[in-house]
Design an enzyme around this catalytic site. Structure first.
Site, PDB file in Angstrom:
ATOM      1  N   LEU A 210      -8.669   6.027   5.747  1.00 31.88           N
ATOM      2  CA  LEU A 210      -7.424   5.391   5.024  1.00 31.88           C
ATOM      3  C   LEU A 210      -7.322   3.808   5.514  1.00 31.88           C
ATOM      4  CD1 LEU A 210      -4.442   7.809   4.673  1.00 31.88           C
ATOM      5  CD2 LEU A 210      -6.136   6.483   2.653  1.00 31.88           C
ATOM      6  N   CYS A 211      -7.669   3.552   6.785  1.00 33.80           N
ATOM      7  CA  CYS A 211      -7.576   2.235   7.301  1.00 33.80           C
ATOM      8  C   CYS A 211      -8.658   1.295   6.692  1.00 33.80           C
ATOM      9  CB  CYS A 211      -7.722   2.205   8.777  1.00 33.80           C
ATOM     10  SG  CYS A 211      -9.277   3.141   9.410  1.00 33.80           S
ATOM     11  N   THR A 212      -9.685   1.919   6.412  1.00 34.37           N
ATOM     12  CA  THR A 212     -10.822   1.073   5.395  1.00 34.37           C
ATOM     13  C   THR A 212     -10.360   0.733   4.170  1.00 34.37           C
ATOM     14  OG1 THR A 212     -12.352   1.834   6.854  1.00 34.37           O
ATOM     15  CG2 THR A 212     -13.201   0.975   4.869  1.00 34.37           C
ATOM     16  N   GLU A 215      -7.196  -1.891   4.887  1.00 29.31           N
ATOM     17  CA  GLU A 215      -7.338  -3.146   5.485  1.00 29.31           C
ATOM     18  C   GLU A 215      -8.861  -3.966   5.405  1.00 29.31           C
ATOM     19  OE1 GLU A 215      -6.636  -2.110   9.460  1.00 29.31           O
ATOM     20  OE2 GLU A 215      -4.558  -1.264   8.851  1.00 29.31           O
TER      21      GLU A 215
END
Ligand SMILES: [Zn+2]
Length: 368
Positions: A210-212, A215
């Site tokens: 999810l962070c990829t 962000e």
């Protein structure tokens, strides 16, 4: 062309395999007209799946002389199937795939009888699967393959020396395609690895962290998944995303394009959005045709003994050029599905509590 001439020319190549002896034949192979006629008369083959691969399989098996086929599929025909599931026409949309596929092949190949089953594979009694000499799988789901594998291996019995009893062996031929890649394999329970022995060949679906997505998106797929998994919930709180609703899909596509522009990423299209969101890898008709041909040839070899079968896993890659490779995988001797297991004989007076105790003790001994 007269009917008999069509039949003759159709069996010409088949006759070369079935009417003559050869160097790679099975020990039980007895070439001759009798074998060819018996195959046509008695060999009952079940095809699982009437989609892209299933349509090809039914046509190929019928043209290879098999006259008693059955097909099972739970799906109805959709417009998007029509580019590759060549037995279906626009007027068939909404009808069960198994029924239309069976009807179309019977119209084109005289003398073949195909019984369709419009249902889930789990809806059939286990004994239903016992009646076929070979089960051919044209599926796209790991769960369905696992189920059929467990059913076929469930028929297998071992003798006191842990050798498979021949009459209980239910061979399977499994085909699968994914874009320009595909596989065909022969599973002979008790002799070759079963589906479960090599389950590691099917790695779990890759999901993006999810962070990829939030962000550092780097690909068009990241932008699409951002719009689908993060942005949708932010904007439509409480409203579930429906992948079959074109309005929902269009919204995700528009958001993904905005995201891609922001990060200077190319390649977001509407069809890619559909592919990523629905986890669809485009199906390629030629891959289905190649894999089906390989599966049909293996089915013919298994049924007739006219040649040694594939040992045991063929992979095809048509991404760049054309590459075919055969790998011989080995059985997992501890496989819970196809292995001989451990025979436990207990008196009927033994209580459940004692059986549990017995199992725990056995496990303890196996681990230590
Ligand atoms: Zn196994």
């Amino acid at each position: 062309m007269a009917e008999s001439t069509v039949q003759q020319s159709r069996s010409r190549d088949l006759d070369k395999l079935l009417l003559k002896p050869g160097n790679l034949v099975a020990p039980t192979f007895e070439p001759g007209v009798q074998l060819r006629d018996d195959l046509q008369e008695y060999a009952r083959i079940l095809v699982i799946g009437a989609g892209g691969l299933g349509c090809e399989l039914l046509k190929d098996l019928a043209l290879s002389g098999f006259k008693n086929l059955e097909v099972i599929d739970m799906d109805r025909i959709e417009v998007t199937n029509l580019n590759r599931q060549f037995l279906f026409r626009l007027e068939d949309v909404g009808k069960p795939k198994a029924e239309v596929a069976a009807k179309r092949v019977m119209e084109r190949v005289s003398g073949v009888n195909i019984v369709p089953h419009f249902c889930r594979i789990e809806d059939k009694e286990i004994d239903f699967y016992k009646d076929f000499i070979i089960i051919v799988l044209g599926l796209d789901s790991i769960e369905a393959r696992s189920y059929i594998n467990a059913v076929a291996c469930g028929f297998l019995e071992y003798d006191s020396d842990d050798n498979p009893i021949e009459e209980t062996v239910k061979p399977m031929v499994d085909g699968g395609t994914e874009g320009f890649k595909g596989h065909a394999r022969v599973i002979i329970p008790g002799s070759t690895p079963c589906f479960e022995c090599t389950i590691w060949l099917f790695p779990p679906q890759v999901k993006f962290p999810l962070c990829t997505l939030a962000e550092t998106p780097r690909t068009a797929a990241h932008c699409i998944e951002y719009a689908h998994l993060i942005k949708w919930d932010e904007v439509h709180s409480g409203k579930t995303f429906d992948p079959d609703d074109p309005e929902h899909m269009k919204w995700v596509y528009t958001e993904a394009v905005k995201r891609a522009e922001l990060f200077g990423i190319q390649g977001v299209t509407y069809s890619l959005t559909q592919g990523v969101v629905k986890n669809i890898i485009p199906a390629i008709a030629s891959t289905n045709a190649i894999i089906s041909a390989a599966c049909t040839l293996e089915t013919l070899k298994l049924a007739s003994g006219c040649s040694k079968t594939l040992s045991n896993y063929l992979t095809y890659n048509g991404v760049e050029g054309l590459h075919i490779k055969v790998t011989e995988f080995v059985k997992d001797k501890d496989c819970l599905v196809c292995g001989p297991g451990v025979l436990l004989e207990l008196d009927t007076s033994v209580t459940l509590q004692k059986v549990i105790f017995y199992f725990s003790w056995l496990l303890f001994l196996l681990v230590c």
